[in-house]
Design a protein around this motif. Structure first.
Motif, PDB file in Angstrom:
ATOM      1  N   ASN A  10       0.825  -1.220   0.000  1.00 27.68           N
ATOM      2  CA  ASN A  10       0.000   0.000   0.000  1.00 27.68           C
ATOM      3  C   ASN A  10       0.853   1.260   0.000  1.00 27.68           C
ATOM      4  OD1 ASN A  10      -2.515  -1.235  -0.136  1.00 27.68           O
ATOM      5  ND2 ASN A  10      -2.688  -1.417   2.081  1.00 27.68           N
ATOM      6  N   THR A  11       1.958   1.258   0.727  1.00 31.52           N
ATOM      7  CA  THR A  11       2.855   2.413   0.747  1.00 31.52           C
ATOM      8  C   THR A  11       3.400   2.681  -0.649  1.00 31.52           C
ATOM      9  OG1 THR A  11       3.460   2.051   3.051  1.00 31.52           O
ATOM     10  CG2 THR A  11       4.985   3.348   1.732  1.00 31.52           C
ATOM     11  N   ILE A  12       3.833   1.635  -1.332  1.00 30.88           N
ATOM     12  CA  ILE A  12       4.388   1.794  -2.683  1.00 30.88           C
ATOM     13  C   ILE A  12       3.305   2.270  -3.652  1.00 30.88           C
ATOM     14  CG2 ILE A  12       5.354   0.532  -4.660  1.00 30.88           C
ATOM     15  CD1 ILE A  12       6.826  -1.235  -2.517  1.00 30.88           C
ATOM     16  N   ILE A  13       2.136   1.655  -3.622  1.00 27.78           N
ATOM     17  CA  ILE A  13       1.073   1.989  -4.576  1.00 27.78           C
ATOM     18  C   ILE A  13       0.483   3.377  -4.328  1.00 27.78           C
ATOM     19  CG2 ILE A  13      -1.288   1.350  -5.272  1.00 27.78           C
ATOM     20  CD1 ILE A  13      -0.362  -1.584  -5.085  1.00 27.78           C
ATOM     21  N   ASN A  14       0.370   3.774  -3.075  1.00 27.73           N
ATOM     22  CA  ASN A  14      -0.299   5.033  -2.753  1.00 27.73           C
ATOM     23  C   ASN A  14       0.634   6.223  -2.601  1.00 27.73           C
ATOM     24  OD1 ASN A  14      -3.014   4.016  -2.670  1.00 27.73           O
ATOM     25  ND2 ASN A  14      -2.409   2.915  -0.825  1.00 27.73           N
ATOM     26  N   ARG A  15       1.927   6.031  -2.632  1.00 25.76           N
ATOM     27  CA  ARG A  15       2.872   7.125  -2.475  1.00 25.76           C
ATOM     28  C   ARG A  15       2.770   8.114  -3.650  1.00 25.76           C
ATOM     29  NH1 ARG A  15       6.523   9.462  -5.147  1.00 25.76           N
ATOM     30  NH2 ARG A  15       7.705  10.912  -3.929  1.00 25.76           N
ATOM     31  N   GLN A 109      14.692   5.353  -4.483  1.00 27.50           N
ATOM     32  CA  GLN A 109      13.435   4.617  -4.304  1.00 27.50           C
ATOM     33  C   GLN A 109      13.295   4.135  -2.865  1.00 27.50           C
ATOM     34  OE1 GLN A 109      10.964   4.289  -6.494  1.00 27.50           O
ATOM     35  NE2 GLN A 109       9.691   3.017  -5.205  1.00 27.50           N
ATOM     36  N   ASN A 110      14.350   3.568  -2.314  1.00 30.65           N
ATOM     37  CA  ASN A 110      14.292   3.125  -0.920  1.00 30.65           C
ATOM     38  C   ASN A 110      14.029   4.304   0.018  1.00 30.65           C
ATOM     39  OD1 ASN A 110      14.848   0.504  -1.685  1.00 30.65           O
ATOM     40  ND2 ASN A 110      16.620   0.280  -0.340  1.00 30.65           N
ATOM     41  N   MET A 111      14.655   5.441  -0.264  1.00 28.22           N
ATOM     42  CA  MET A 111      14.481   6.597   0.621  1.00 28.22           C
ATOM     43  C   MET A 111      13.059   7.153   0.569  1.00 28.22           C
ATOM     44  SD  MET A 111      18.089   8.674   0.671  1.00 28.22           S
ATOM     45  CE  MET A 111      18.168   9.019  -1.069  1.00 28.22           C
ATOM     46  N   ILE A 112      12.452   7.220  -0.619  1.00 25.60           N
ATOM     47  CA  ILE A 112      11.098   7.783  -0.674  1.00 25.60           C
ATOM     48  C   ILE A 112      10.083   6.855  -0.018  1.00 25.60           C
ATOM     49  CG2 ILE A 112      11.579   9.243  -2.684  1.00 25.60           C
ATOM     50  CD1 ILE A 112       9.994   7.290  -4.413  1.00 25.60           C
ATOM     51  N   ILE A 113      10.302   5.551  -0.110  1.00 28.92           N
ATOM     52  CA  ILE A 113       9.389   4.615   0.553  1.00 28.92           C
ATOM     53  C   ILE A 113       9.577   4.682   2.064  1.00 28.92           C
ATOM     54  CG2 ILE A 113       8.820   2.174   0.861  1.00 28.92           C
ATOM     55  CD1 ILE A 113       9.471   1.855  -2.164  1.00 28.92           C
ATOM     56  N   ALA A 115      10.706   7.266   3.768  1.00 25.71           N
ATOM     57  CA  ALA A 115      10.176   8.563   4.199  1.00 25.71           C
ATOM     58  C   ALA A 115       8.661   8.469   4.363  1.00 25.71           C
ATOM     59  CB  ALA A 115      10.541   9.650   3.194  1.00 25.71           C
ATOM     60  N   GLU A 116       8.014   7.847   3.412  1.00 22.93           N
ATOM     61  CA  GLU A 116       6.563   7.677   3.455  1.00 22.93           C
ATOM     62  C   GLU A 116       6.138   6.925   4.720  1.00 22.93           C
ATOM     63  OE1 GLU A 116       2.830   8.466   1.768  1.00 22.93           O
ATOM     64  OE2 GLU A 116       4.782   9.118   1.018  1.00 22.93           O
ATOM     65  N   SER A 117       6.922   5.946   5.132  1.00 23.74           N
ATOM     66  CA  SER A 117       6.581   5.180   6.333  1.00 23.74           C
ATOM     67  C   SER A 117       6.641   6.037   7.593  1.00 23.74           C
ATOM     68  CB  SER A 117       7.495   3.954   6.471  1.00 23.74           C
ATOM     69  OG  SER A 117       8.777   4.329   6.920  1.00 23.74           O
ATOM     70  N   PHE A 118       7.380   7.146   7.542  1.00 27.19           N
ATOM     71  CA  PHE A 118       7.445   8.097   8.659  1.00 27.19           C
ATOM     72  C   PHE A 118       6.405   9.211   8.520  1.00 27.19           C
ATOM     73  CE2 PHE A 118      11.910   6.547   8.848  1.00 27.19           C
ATOM     74  CZ  PHE A 118      11.958   6.184  10.181  1.00 27.19           C
ATOM     75  N   GLY A 119       5.580   9.154   7.465  1.00 23.57           N
ATOM     76  CA  GLY A 119       4.610  10.218   7.228  1.00 23.57           C
ATOM     77  C   GLY A 119       5.246  11.450   6.613  1.00 23.57           C
ATOM     78  N   ILE A 120       6.402  11.259   6.003  1.00 24.84           N
ATOM     79  CA  ILE A 120       7.150  12.365   5.393  1.00 24.84           C
ATOM     80  C   ILE A 120       6.970  12.304   3.888  1.00 24.84           C
ATOM     81  CG2 ILE A 120       9.481  13.258   4.981  1.00 24.84           C
ATOM     82  CD1 ILE A 120      10.149  12.240   7.845  1.00 24.84           C
ATOM     83  N   GLY A 121       6.569  13.430   3.308  1.00 24.11           N
ATOM     84  CA  GLY A 121       6.419  13.531   1.868  1.00 24.11           C
ATOM     85  C   GLY A 121       7.759  13.773   1.206  1.00 24.11           C
ATOM     86  N   SER A 122       7.827  13.482  -0.077  1.00 25.53           N
ATOM     87  CA  SER A 122       9.074  13.661  -0.820  1.00 25.53           C
ATOM     88  C   SER A 122       8.771  13.999  -2.270  1.00 25.53           C
ATOM     89  CB  SER A 122       9.920  12.386  -0.752  1.00 25.53           C
ATOM     90  OG  SER A 122       9.233  11.302  -1.345  1.00 25.53           O
ATOM     91  N   CYS A 123       9.775  14.553  -2.928  1.00 24.12           N
ATOM     92  CA  CYS A 123       9.687  14.816  -4.363  1.00 24.12           C
ATOM     93  C   CYS A 123      11.089  14.712  -4.940  1.00 24.12           C
ATOM     94  CB  CYS A 123       9.101  16.209  -4.618  1.00 24.12           C
ATOM     95  SG  CYS A 123       8.811  16.547  -6.366  1.00 24.12           S
ATOM     96  N   ILE A 124      11.211  13.999  -6.038  1.00 23.09           N
ATOM     97  CA  ILE A 124      12.496  13.820  -6.700  1.00 23.09           C
ATOM     98  C   ILE A 124      12.624  14.868  -7.792  1.00 23.09           C
ATOM     99  CG2 ILE A 124      13.949  12.207  -7.992  1.00 23.09           C
ATOM    100  CD1 ILE A 124      11.986   9.998  -6.870  1.00 23.09           C
TER     101      ILE A 124
END
Length: 187
Positions: A10-15, A109-113, A115-124
């Motif tokens: 879900n984290t990967i699909i919804n990020r 990719q590992n970092m954005i996933i 970050a998402e698990s911590f509730g932190i947004g990201s943009c590359i």
């Protein structure tokens, strides 16, 4: 193997990429955890520290962040991100390895996933590696970060706690059947 494989999927699909952040510091331990997830990504070459080409600069300085926006309207948001991680490739670590962009991309990719698990947004953000018309932009970015010739600037990754007022368009994908083939490419 994974106790929470549904959470990972879900984290990967919804990020989604986020460009609007709360004015809230990210604790150093979380930044370290995010980068450690990046450092644990697959990389080309032997499983030897000397072969690991991906390196990072953690940027919190407002002036540096503003400069990295390069006066582009669509990059202004990076100056408001609490943290920017410049993802680099040290080409001297394994001079025969030419796929350093792939190793760095896996790290991102590992970092954005994570970050998402911590509730932190990201943009590359692209660093103009393959755009001839942006040669000066790339040069300016390298100068801002004081990069020597052997260090490639692969991308910038913004990090920040998500501002829920940001409107994010729905992600639309091509149909599975249009992108997946069996055994060989079918025209």
């Amino acid at each position: 193997m994974f106790e929470n494989k549904i959470d990972v999927i879900n984290t990967i699909i919804n990020r989604r990429s986020h460009r609007k952040y709360l004015i809230k510091d990210i604790p150093e331990e979380i930044i370290k955890d995010i980068i450690d997830c990046g450092r644990n990504a697959p990389f080309g070459g032997k499983p030897d520290p000397k072969c690991q080409v991906t390196e990072y600069i953690v940027i919190k300085d407002k002036e540096i962040k503003e400069k990295l926006a390069l006066n582009y309207e669509d990059r202004k948001f990076i100056s408001d991100a609490p943290v920017i991680i410049a993802v680099l490739a040290n080409k001297n670590n394994d001079p025969k390895y030419k796929e350093y962009v792939l190793s760095s991309a896996l790290s991102i990719q590992n970092m954005i996933i994570s970050a998402e698990s911590f509730g932190i947004g990201s943009c590359i953000l692209s660093c103009f590696m393959n755009h001839e018309k942006h040669i000066e932009d790339k040069k300016e970015s390298r100068e801002i970060l004081s990069l020597p010739d052997n260090i490639e600037l692969v991308a910038l990754l913004t990090l920040g706690y998500k501002d829920n007022s940001e409107e994010i368009p729905e992600k639309k994908l091509r149909n599975y059947e249009d992108v997946v083939y069996k055994n060989k490419y079918n025209i």
